[in-house]
Motif scaffolding. Sequence first.
Motif, mmCIF file in Angstrom:
data_model
loop_
_atom_site.group_PDB
_atom_site.id
_atom_site.type_symbol
_atom_site.label_atom_id
_atom_site.label_comp_id
_atom_site.label_asym_id
_atom_site.label_seq_id
_atom_site.Cartn_x
_atom_site.Cartn_y
_atom_site.Cartn_z
ATOM 1 N N SER A 1 21.876 -20.473 26.187
ATOM 2 C CA SER A 1 23.270 -20.147 26.475
ATOM 3 C C SER A 1 23.553 -20.119 27.970
ATOM 4 N N THR B 1 26.739 -20.281 20.863
ATOM 5 C CA THR B 1 26.611 -19.295 19.797
ATOM 6 C C THR B 1 27.947 -18.593 19.552
ATOM 7 N N ASP B 2 28.000 -17.838 18.450
ATOM 8 C CA ASP B 2 29.185 -17.020 18.195
ATOM 9 C C ASP B 2 29.484 -16.124 19.392
ATOM 10 N N TRP C 1 14.942 -28.232 21.624
ATOM 11 C CA TRP C 1 16.024 -28.445 20.653
ATOM 12 C C TRP C 1 16.870 -29.650 21.029
ATOM 13 N N GLU D 1 23.264 -22.254 9.801
ATOM 14 C CA GLU D 1 22.612 -21.317 10.713
ATOM 15 C C GLU D 1 22.345 -21.996 12.054
ATOM 16 N N SER D 2 22.005 -23.289 12.007
ATOM 17 C CA SER D 2 21.791 -24.051 13.243
ATOM 18 C C SER D 2 23.112 -24.428 13.889
ATOM 19 N N ARG E 1 25.910 -22.999 13.708
ATOM 20 C CA ARG E 1 26.532 -21.802 14.279
ATOM 21 C C ARG E 1 25.908 -21.438 15.621
ATOM 22 N N THR E 2 24.663 -21.864 15.828
ATOM 23 C CA THR E 2 23.933 -21.519 17.048
ATOM 24 C C THR E 2 24.108 -22.560 18.140
ATOM 25 N N TYR E 3 24.005 -23.858 17.772
ATOM 26 C CA TYR E 3 24.050 -24.856 18.848
ATOM 27 C C TYR E 3 25.478 -25.143 19.298
#
Length: 386
Positions: A140, A367-368, A164, A359-360, A362-364
């Motif tokens: 982030s 993030t929230d 990633w 789940e991925s 939402r992260t890449y």
Amino acid sequence: MPDNADLLDIDSLFTADELAMRDTVRTFVDAGIRPNIAGWYEDAVFPLEVIPELGSLGLLGMHLEGYGCPGRSAVEYGLAALELEAGDSGLRTFVSVQGSLAMGAIHKHGSEEQKHEWLPRMAAGAVVGCFGLTEPDAGSDPGSMKTFARREGGDWILNGSKRWIGLASIAQVAVIWAMTDDGVRGFIMPADTPGFQATPIEPKLSMRASVQCDVELREVRLPGSALLPGARGLRGPFECLNEARYGIIWGAMGAARDSYLTALEYSRRRLQFDKPLAGYQLTQEKLVNMALEINKGMLLALQIGRLKDAGRLQPHQISAGKLNNCREAIRICREARAILGGNGITLDYPPMRHANNLESVRTYEGTDEVHTLILGSHITGIPAFR
């Protein structure tokens, strides 16, 4: 959307060309992806054979103009992302990494020579690209990246690690971001350059029909012509990330819609206590809540798409769409899995696969928490990242 998902006649808000693009991609997904995706997911395989077809359908760099790119509208790109992710997030992610990130960086920040060299082949699917920004200790906060590019005569020497990085092990070209004495700069790096190594990250519980890698850069020597001349500082990669985030706003609703329709069909034919599940009030409440959030998410995506096509889209609006639609989509997929009961944990049904993938997603691309803080800063005028 199919009639039992479109409560508000949202289809009437699209043009004939937009609907035609949506239907073309939906047909491709129904015929080529749905029959195979469970096996690809279970075996952790991304189907390389679909790449040329994605190119022939005009889905790679589809929102870019010139250099062999289709030049379609933002809304058309969004609808394509939605239908691709209804098949699987890994498919939409490929199109996003290739078109919005790798091609987007070259198109936005590259020289004319770089654009002509790479973009036509990438649009056709003949060359796969990746985008190296995230690092093991810089997700982030990309400003803390440790990958460094130093000058040596007319060349650049790169050292560092990335993590990633989508498509890196199958890519022929990489866009790599590195710190320099002049701040963050971008470089175009053929993947066969000595010192570049990409290793797929395994095993994964999410995005299994997709490729994410660790990348090591050890004394990688690039000519001066590898530098992206139009990108200085973090604004360069952030502009590309916003393009990818835009596609996610639509794509997440594709995963949600597919899960909802699966749960709806299942609940109509699954009998419990001599009555279809769909006939129970608690089930209907779940289905109604899913449909409402899908419709709201679609309206949000469409408004953001129209703003983008009008040239008026702001970064905080992208954050609003990405935060809301990913958050609601994963809730919908989980609720759909619950309606399926124990059968929902098998790969015979897509909701749990979609939920795991999200789940991925939402992260890449933020993030929230990051998108919450972007919106919080916009609302209050006070940055709260530190």
